[in-house]
Design a protein around this motif. Structure first.
Motif, PDB file in Angstrom:
ATOM      1  N   ILE A   1     -18.074  -1.843   5.659  1.00 43.95           N
ATOM      2  CA  ILE A   1     -18.997  -1.221   6.615  1.00 43.95           C
ATOM      3  C   ILE A   1     -19.494  -2.262   7.610  1.00 43.95           C
ATOM      4  CG2 ILE A   1     -21.266  -0.135   6.893  1.00 43.95           C
ATOM      5  CD1 ILE A   1     -20.779   1.270   4.197  1.00 43.95           C
ATOM      6  N   GLU A   2     -19.928  -3.422   7.081  1.00 49.65           N
ATOM      7  CA  GLU A   2     -20.449  -4.468   7.963  1.00 49.65           C
ATOM      8  C   GLU A   2     -19.368  -5.010   8.893  1.00 49.65           C
ATOM      9  OE1 GLU A   2     -22.359  -7.502   5.688  1.00 49.65           O
ATOM     10  OE2 GLU A   2     -24.132  -6.280   5.245  1.00 49.65           O
ATOM     11  N   ALA A   3     -18.118  -4.981   8.445  1.00 52.19           N
ATOM     12  CA  ALA A   3     -17.019  -5.460   9.283  1.00 52.19           C
ATOM     13  C   ALA A   3     -16.572  -4.406  10.294  1.00 52.19           C
ATOM     14  CB  ALA A   3     -15.837  -5.858   8.397  1.00 52.19           C
ATOM     15  N   GLY A   4     -17.102  -3.205  10.166  1.00 52.74           N
ATOM     16  CA  GLY A   4     -16.735  -2.136  11.089  1.00 52.74           C
ATOM     17  C   GLY A   4     -15.402  -1.502  10.778  1.00 52.74           C
ATOM     18  N   GLU A   5     -14.918  -1.690   9.558  1.00 51.52           N
ATOM     19  CA  GLU A   5     -13.591  -1.179   9.191  1.00 51.52           C
ATOM     20  C   GLU A   5     -13.639   0.296   8.805  1.00 51.52           C
ATOM     21  OE1 GLU A   5     -12.242  -3.704   6.079  1.00 51.52           O
ATOM     22  OE2 GLU A   5     -12.116  -5.503   7.341  1.00 51.52           O
ATOM     23  N   VAL A   6     -14.769   0.779   8.310  1.00 52.87           N
ATOM     24  CA  VAL A   6     -14.891   2.175   7.901  1.00 52.87           C
ATOM     25  C   VAL A   6     -16.187   2.754   8.455  1.00 52.87           C
ATOM     26  CG1 VAL A   6     -13.558   1.881   5.772  1.00 52.87           C
ATOM     27  CG2 VAL A   6     -16.039   1.535   5.733  1.00 52.87           C
ATOM     28  N   THR A   7     -16.187   4.065   8.644  1.00 52.83           N
ATOM     29  CA  THR A   7     -17.398   4.762   9.051  1.00 52.83           C
ATOM     30  C   THR A   7     -17.958   5.490   7.837  1.00 52.83           C
ATOM     31  OG1 THR A   7     -16.549   5.106  11.286  1.00 52.83           O
ATOM     32  CG2 THR A   7     -18.376   6.516  10.575  1.00 52.83           C
ATOM     33  N   PRO A   8     -19.090   5.045   7.317  1.00 52.10           N
ATOM     34  CA  PRO A   8     -19.630   5.652   6.096  1.00 52.10           C
ATOM     35  C   PRO A   8     -20.182   7.047   6.340  1.00 52.10           C
ATOM     36  CG  PRO A   8     -21.179   4.082   6.995  1.00 52.10           C
ATOM     37  CD  PRO A   8     -19.946   3.968   7.840  1.00 52.10           C
ATOM     38  N   ARG A   9     -20.302   7.804   5.259  1.00 53.65           N
ATOM     39  CA  ARG A   9     -20.905   9.121   5.349  1.00 53.65           C
ATOM     40  C   ARG A   9     -22.409   8.978   5.598  1.00 53.65           C
ATOM     41  NH1 ARG A   9     -17.995  12.078   0.130  1.00 53.65           N
ATOM     42  NH2 ARG A   9     -15.840  11.994   0.949  1.00 53.65           N
ATOM     43  N   SER A  10     -22.994  10.059   6.073  1.00 50.15           N
ATOM     44  CA  SER A  10     -24.406  10.010   6.457  1.00 50.15           C
ATOM     45  C   SER A  10     -25.320   9.665   5.278  1.00 50.15           C
ATOM     46  CB  SER A  10     -24.842  11.340   7.078  1.00 50.15           C
ATOM     47  OG  SER A  10     -24.678  12.399   6.157  1.00 50.15           O
ATOM     48  N   HIS A  11     -25.019  10.228   4.080  1.00 46.91           N
ATOM     49  CA  HIS A  11     -25.893   9.929   2.938  1.00 46.91           C
ATOM     50  C   HIS A  11     -25.776   8.471   2.514  1.00 46.91           C
ATOM     51  CE1 HIS A  11     -22.142  10.729   0.624  1.00 46.91           C
ATOM     52  NE2 HIS A  11     -22.658   9.881  -0.245  1.00 46.91           N
ATOM     53  N   THR A  12     -24.569   7.867   2.722  1.00 44.32           N
ATOM     54  CA  THR A  12     -24.387   6.437   2.422  1.00 44.32           C
ATOM     55  C   THR A  12     -25.215   5.582   3.377  1.00 44.32           C
ATOM     56  OG1 THR A  12     -22.145   6.856   1.621  1.00 44.32           O
ATOM     57  CG2 THR A  12     -22.702   4.581   2.187  1.00 44.32           C
ATOM     58  N   VAL A  13     -25.177   5.960   4.654  1.00 47.72           N
ATOM     59  CA  VAL A  13     -25.954   5.225   5.667  1.00 47.72           C
ATOM     60  C   VAL A  13     -27.441   5.305   5.347  1.00 47.72           C
ATOM     61  CG1 VAL A  13     -26.586   5.120   8.107  1.00 47.72           C
ATOM     62  CG2 VAL A  13     -24.223   5.598   7.454  1.00 47.72           C
ATOM     63  N   ARG A  14     -27.909   6.484   4.983  1.00 42.68           N
ATOM     64  CA  ARG A  14     -29.330   6.649   4.668  1.00 42.68           C
ATOM     65  C   ARG A  14     -29.718   5.846   3.425  1.00 42.68           C
ATOM     66  NH1 ARG A  14     -32.278   9.946   7.563  1.00 42.68           N
ATOM     67  NH2 ARG A  14     -31.239  11.355   9.019  1.00 42.68           N
ATOM     68  N   SER A  15     -28.808   5.763   2.443  1.00 42.82           N
ATOM     69  CA  SER A  15     -29.091   4.975   1.240  1.00 42.82           C
ATOM     70  C   SER A  15     -29.225   3.499   1.583  1.00 42.82           C
ATOM     71  CB  SER A  15     -27.964   5.166   0.209  1.00 42.82           C
ATOM     72  OG  SER A  15     -27.907   6.507  -0.226  1.00 42.82           O
ATOM     73  N   ILE A  16     -28.350   3.013   2.450  1.00 42.36           N
ATOM     74  CA  ILE A  16     -28.388   1.606   2.847  1.00 42.36           C
ATOM     75  C   ILE A  16     -29.687   1.291   3.597  1.00 42.36           C
ATOM     76  CG2 ILE A  16     -27.309  -0.153   4.307  1.00 42.36           C
ATOM     77  CD1 ILE A  16     -24.606   1.211   3.675  1.00 42.36           C
ATOM     78  N   PHE A  17     -30.039   2.146   4.554  1.00 41.96           N
ATOM     79  CA  PHE A  17     -31.241   1.896   5.343  1.00 41.96           C
ATOM     80  C   PHE A  17     -32.501   2.051   4.496  1.00 41.96           C
ATOM     81  CE2 PHE A  17     -28.396   2.169   8.930  1.00 41.96           C
ATOM     82  CZ  PHE A  17     -28.959   1.294   9.851  1.00 41.96           C
ATOM     83  N   ALA A  18     -32.476   2.974   3.549  1.00 44.51           N
ATOM     84  CA  ALA A  18     -33.610   3.112   2.631  1.00 44.51           C
ATOM     85  C   ALA A  18     -33.776   1.848   1.799  1.00 44.51           C
ATOM     86  CB  ALA A  18     -33.411   4.327   1.728  1.00 44.51           C
ATOM     87  N   ALA A  19     -32.640   1.262   1.370  1.00 42.19           N
ATOM     88  CA  ALA A  19     -32.689   0.019   0.604  1.00 42.19           C
ATOM     89  C   ALA A  19     -33.222  -1.127   1.450  1.00 42.19           C
ATOM     90  CB  ALA A  19     -31.292  -0.314   0.080  1.00 42.19           C
ATOM     91  N   LEU A  20     -32.980  -1.050   2.755  1.00 40.64           N
ATOM     92  CA  LEU A  20     -33.469  -2.083   3.686  1.00 40.64           C
ATOM     93  C   LEU A  20     -34.892  -1.780   4.164  1.00 40.64           C
ATOM     94  CD1 LEU A  20     -30.212  -2.517   5.804  1.00 40.64           C
ATOM     95  CD2 LEU A  20     -31.192  -4.223   4.268  1.00 40.64           C
ATOM     96  N   GLU A  21     -35.451  -0.663   3.659  1.00 35.80           N
ATOM     97  CA  GLU A  21     -36.810  -0.222   4.015  1.00 35.80           C
ATOM     98  C   GLU A  21     -36.939   0.002   5.517  1.00 35.80           C
ATOM     99  OE1 GLU A  21     -39.477  -3.110   2.386  1.00 35.80           O
ATOM    100  OE2 GLU A  21     -39.092  -2.496   0.313  1.00 35.80           O
ATOM    101  N   ILE A  22     -35.930   0.667   6.085  1.00 31.36           N
ATOM    102  CA  ILE A  22     -35.907   0.995   7.500  1.00 31.36           C
ATOM    103  C   ILE A  22     -35.856   2.514   7.646  1.00 31.36           C
ATOM    104  CG2 ILE A  22     -34.582   0.836   9.658  1.00 31.36           C
ATOM    105  CD1 ILE A  22     -35.818  -1.794   8.875  1.00 31.36           C
ATOM    106  N   ASP A  23     -36.702   3.060   8.536  1.00 34.03           N
ATOM    107  CA  ASP A  23     -36.688   4.492   8.821  1.00 34.03           C
ATOM    108  C   ASP A  23     -35.543   4.763   9.795  1.00 34.03           C
ATOM    109  OD1 ASP A  23     -37.123   7.089   9.910  1.00 34.03           O
ATOM    110  OD2 ASP A  23     -39.224   6.975   9.332  1.00 34.03           O
ATOM    111  N   LEU A  24     -34.483   5.392   9.282  1.00 33.71           N
ATOM    112  CA  LEU A  24     -33.289   5.614  10.096  1.00 33.71           C
ATOM    113  C   LEU A  24     -33.581   6.498  11.307  1.00 33.71           C
ATOM    114  CD1 LEU A  24     -30.263   5.247  10.527  1.00 33.71           C
ATOM    115  CD2 LEU A  24     -29.864   7.189   9.001  1.00 33.71           C
ATOM    116  N   ASP A  25     -34.419   7.521  11.141  1.00 38.92           N
ATOM    117  CA  ASP A  25     -34.720   8.433  12.250  1.00 38.92           C
ATOM    118  C   ASP A  25     -35.413   7.698  13.396  1.00 38.92           C
ATOM    119  OD1 ASP A  25     -33.623  10.611  10.923  1.00 38.92           O
ATOM    120  OD2 ASP A  25     -35.512  11.089   9.904  1.00 38.92           O
TER     121      ASP A  25
END
Length: 257
Positions: free
Chosen positions: A38-62
């Motif tokens: 994901i960080e290398a830009g090789e794949v586009t993750p699903r929306s729930h995966t993106v939200r899980s990552i940002f939640a782990a980073l304590e960032i409000d994705l919206d």
């Protein structure tokens, strides 16, 4: 947000939080290889995966996506909008003086109003209103709006015609003013209908403020176009111009570096 920008943003935020890929994985239950891709830009993750990552980073994705949708802050753009806002305030104040003079002249033609005073007020109105409308033209370029851009230029052309007509009537007192006044009302009413619809289309960027301003301006336009209700239109015009000032200041606030 699309790849590769998404991967770069996750990498940037992970490092800003002082986390290794393994530590991030432990927080969001995604394997290391997935994070790497994901960080290398090789794949586009699903929306729930993106939200899980940002939640782990304590960032409000919206909120992050909302900020990303804003135009890049620019000191030049924000100063231009601030100048337009100040010009709008001056125009709003001068408009009351203008209305008073026009009313006195219509009821007492013999009233002593000096030519230079009347001319200077009208020219000041022309300049300030034009700068005010140029602020909305700039908004139309920043937040792409193909209704506001032409409508703001039409409004400038309209004020030039109306001020020229007012000065003509002042220096030619024997001329019947009613036909010119009716033409002015119809002209500005038509322009304000377009302008109001353009403002309404800013509902996504400026919310209820843009909706209220757009509706007020369109009602003003309809009243002017009717001619017989033009005096009532002046009351709505004052209200709509206050709302326009709020919209313009909100746009300035969004662009402040």
């Amino acid at each position: 947000m699309e790849q590769p920008e998404l991967g770069k943003k996750i990498l940037e935020l992970r490092k800003a939080n002082g986390l290794t890929q393994e530590e991030l994985v432990a927080r969001c239950n995604i394997n290391v290889r997935t994070i790497q891709r994901i960080e290398a830009g090789e794949v586009t993750p699903r929306s729930h995966t993106v939200r899980s990552i940002f939640a782990a980073l304590e960032i409000d994705l919206d909120q992050l996506q909302a900020r990303a949708a804003l135009p890049n802050p620019s000191k030049e753009k924000s100063q231009w909008l601030l100048m337009a806002f100040i010009s709008g305030l001056i125009y709003f104040i001068l408009a009351f003086w203008e209305a008073y003079m026009d009313y006195e002249l219509s009821t007492s033609p013999s009233l002593s109003v000096s030519a230079w005073q009347y001319t200077m007020v009208k020219i000041s109105i022309l300049v300030c209103y034009s700068l005010f409308m140029l602020g909305f033209h700039q908004m139309g370029r920043i937040w792409e709006n193909n209704w506001i851009k032409p409508a703001s230029l039409l409004a400038i052309a309209g004020i030039v015609i109306c001020i020229a007509a007012d000065l003509y009537l002042f220096y030619n007192m024997d001329t019947d003013p009613l036909p010119l006044m009716a033409a002015q009302a119809i002209l500005f009413g038509s322009i304000y209908m377009i302008f109001g619809f353009g403002l309404y289309r800013y509902k996504k960027e400026f919310g209820n403020m843009a909706i209220g301003a757009g509706i007020a301006v369109m009602i003003t336009g309809l009243l002017f176009m009717s001619v017989v209700l033009a005096l009532l239109g002046l009351l709505f015009l004052a209200t709509s111009e206050i709302l326009l000032l709020f919209v313009l200041y909100s746009a300035y606030s969004k662009l402040k570096p």
